[in-house]
Write an enzyme that holds these catalytic residues in place. Structure first.
Site, PDB file in Angstrom:
ATOM      1  N   GLY A   1       0.853  -1.184   0.000  1.00  0.00           N
ATOM      2  CA  GLY A   1       0.000   0.000   0.000  1.00  0.00           C
ATOM      3  C   GLY A   1       0.887   1.231   0.000  1.00  0.00           C
TER       4      GLY A   1
ATOM      5  N   GLN B   1       3.528   9.813   0.851  1.00  0.00           N
ATOM      6  CA  GLN B   1       4.738   9.008   1.079  1.00  0.00           C
ATOM      7  C   GLN B   1       5.762   9.146  -0.039  1.00  0.00           C
ATOM      8  OE1 GLN B   1       2.410   5.238   2.055  1.00  0.00           O
ATOM      9  NE2 GLN B   1       4.154   5.088   3.435  1.00  0.00           N
TER      10      GLN B   1
ATOM     11  N   CYS C   1       4.927   0.132   7.871  1.00  0.00           N
ATOM     12  CA  CYS C   1       4.702   1.243   6.949  1.00  0.00           C
ATOM     13  C   CYS C   1       6.015   1.556   6.250  1.00  0.00           C
ATOM     14  CB  CYS C   1       4.229   2.462   7.735  1.00  0.00           C
ATOM     15  SG  CYS C   1       3.922   3.907   6.722  1.00  0.00           S
ATOM     16  N   LEU C   2       5.961   1.798   4.945  1.00  0.00           N
ATOM     17  CA  LEU C   2       7.193   2.103   4.194  1.00  0.00           C
ATOM     18  C   LEU C   2       7.883   3.362   4.729  1.00  0.00           C
ATOM     19  CD1 LEU C   2       6.055   1.349   0.525  1.00  0.00           C
ATOM     20  CD2 LEU C   2       7.531  -0.064   1.979  1.00  0.00           C
TER      21      LEU C   2
ATOM     22  N   HIS D   1      -5.399   2.269   7.097  1.00  0.00           N
ATOM     23  CA  HIS D   1      -4.011   2.732   7.196  1.00  0.00           C
ATOM     24  C   HIS D   1      -3.720   3.783   6.111  1.00  0.00           C
ATOM     25  CE1 HIS D   1       0.456   1.794   7.902  1.00  0.00           C
ATOM     26  NE2 HIS D   1       0.466   2.521   6.793  1.00  0.00           N
ATOM     27  N   GLU D   2      -4.143   3.483   4.872  1.00  0.00           N
ATOM     28  CA  GLU D   2      -3.835   4.401   3.764  1.00  0.00           C
ATOM     29  C   GLU D   2      -4.653   5.687   3.848  1.00  0.00           C
ATOM     30  OE1 GLU D   2      -1.208   3.837   2.165  1.00  0.00           O
ATOM     31  OE2 GLU D   2      -1.006   1.768   2.811  1.00  0.00           O
TER      32      GLU D   2
ATOM     33  N   HIS E   1      -3.096   8.013   6.174  1.00  0.00           N
ATOM     34  CA  HIS E   1      -1.968   8.762   5.589  1.00  0.00           C
ATOM     35  C   HIS E   1      -2.464  10.058   4.942  1.00  0.00           C
ATOM     36  CE1 HIS E   1       1.742   6.526   5.957  1.00  0.00           C
ATOM     37  NE2 HIS E   1       1.203   5.402   5.519  1.00  0.00           N
TER      38      HIS E   1
HETATM   39 NI    NI Z   1       1.948   3.470   5.676  1.00  0.00          NI
END
Ligand code: NI
Length: 169
Positions: free
Chosen positions: A45, A50, A92-93, A134-135, A138
């Site tokens: 995701g 990000q 998370c990235l 989660h997304e 963000h």
């Molecule tokens: Ni994330």
């Protein structure tokens, strides 16, 4: 083009993103670049902030390129219904190496627009429900570490500061 992933504590990750208003070829290109950047970073995701772009766009592919029908693009998404509870580990990235259990709704219904601007609804549970939440977080400037206890958050932040200091972040 492959974008590099913006990491915590970059401010772009901590402010609400702007709604998308132009559904043009530039947007389609950006969405393709987001998938490519997510695959390169080995994520399932990715939200536009990000990659440093403060727009309400997120891409998800839980099968990681195995099933084309799993590729999901959400533009200006919102959760319209949520029920139940789940408490599972997330990563998370933008927070490499950091994992923690997060309370989420077990089942959510979301509404979003596609790359053409058409509105649609989608439902998900388990991992997909978590990815949606989660997304979408963000896009509101919220990271999963903002949703854990103060104590656990302080521990994770200490770990991050240590990694930054050691040049490992
Ligand atoms: Ni994330």
């Amino acid at each position: 083009m492959i974008y590099s992933i913006v990491k915590y504590p970059d401010p772009v990750l901590q402010r609400p993103a702007e709604p998308v208003t132009a559904f043009d070829s530039k947007l389609r290109r950006l969405v393709e670049d987001m998938f490519a950047s997510m695959y390169e970073a080995e994520g399932i995701g990715l939200a536009a902030p990000q990659i440093g772009i403060s727009k309400r766009i997120t891409v998800i592919d839980l099968s990681f390129q195995k099933k084309p029908e799993d590729k999901i693009v959400l533009i200006n998404p919102q959760v319209v219904a949520a029920e139940g509870k789940q408490y599972e580990e997330e990563g998370c990235l933008s927070l490499p190496e950091i994992r923690d259990k997060v309370n989420r709704a077990a089942h959510v219904k979301i509404q979003a627009q596609d790359v053409q601007g058409a509105t649609f609804e989608m439902e998900g549970d388990a991992l997909l429900a978590r990815a949606f939440q989660h997304e979408i977080d963000h896009l509101d400037g919220i990271l999963f570490i903002d949703r854990i206890s103060r104590l656990k958050r302080d521990l994770q932040l200490r770990k991050i500061r240590k990694m930054i200091k050691a040049g490992e972040w």
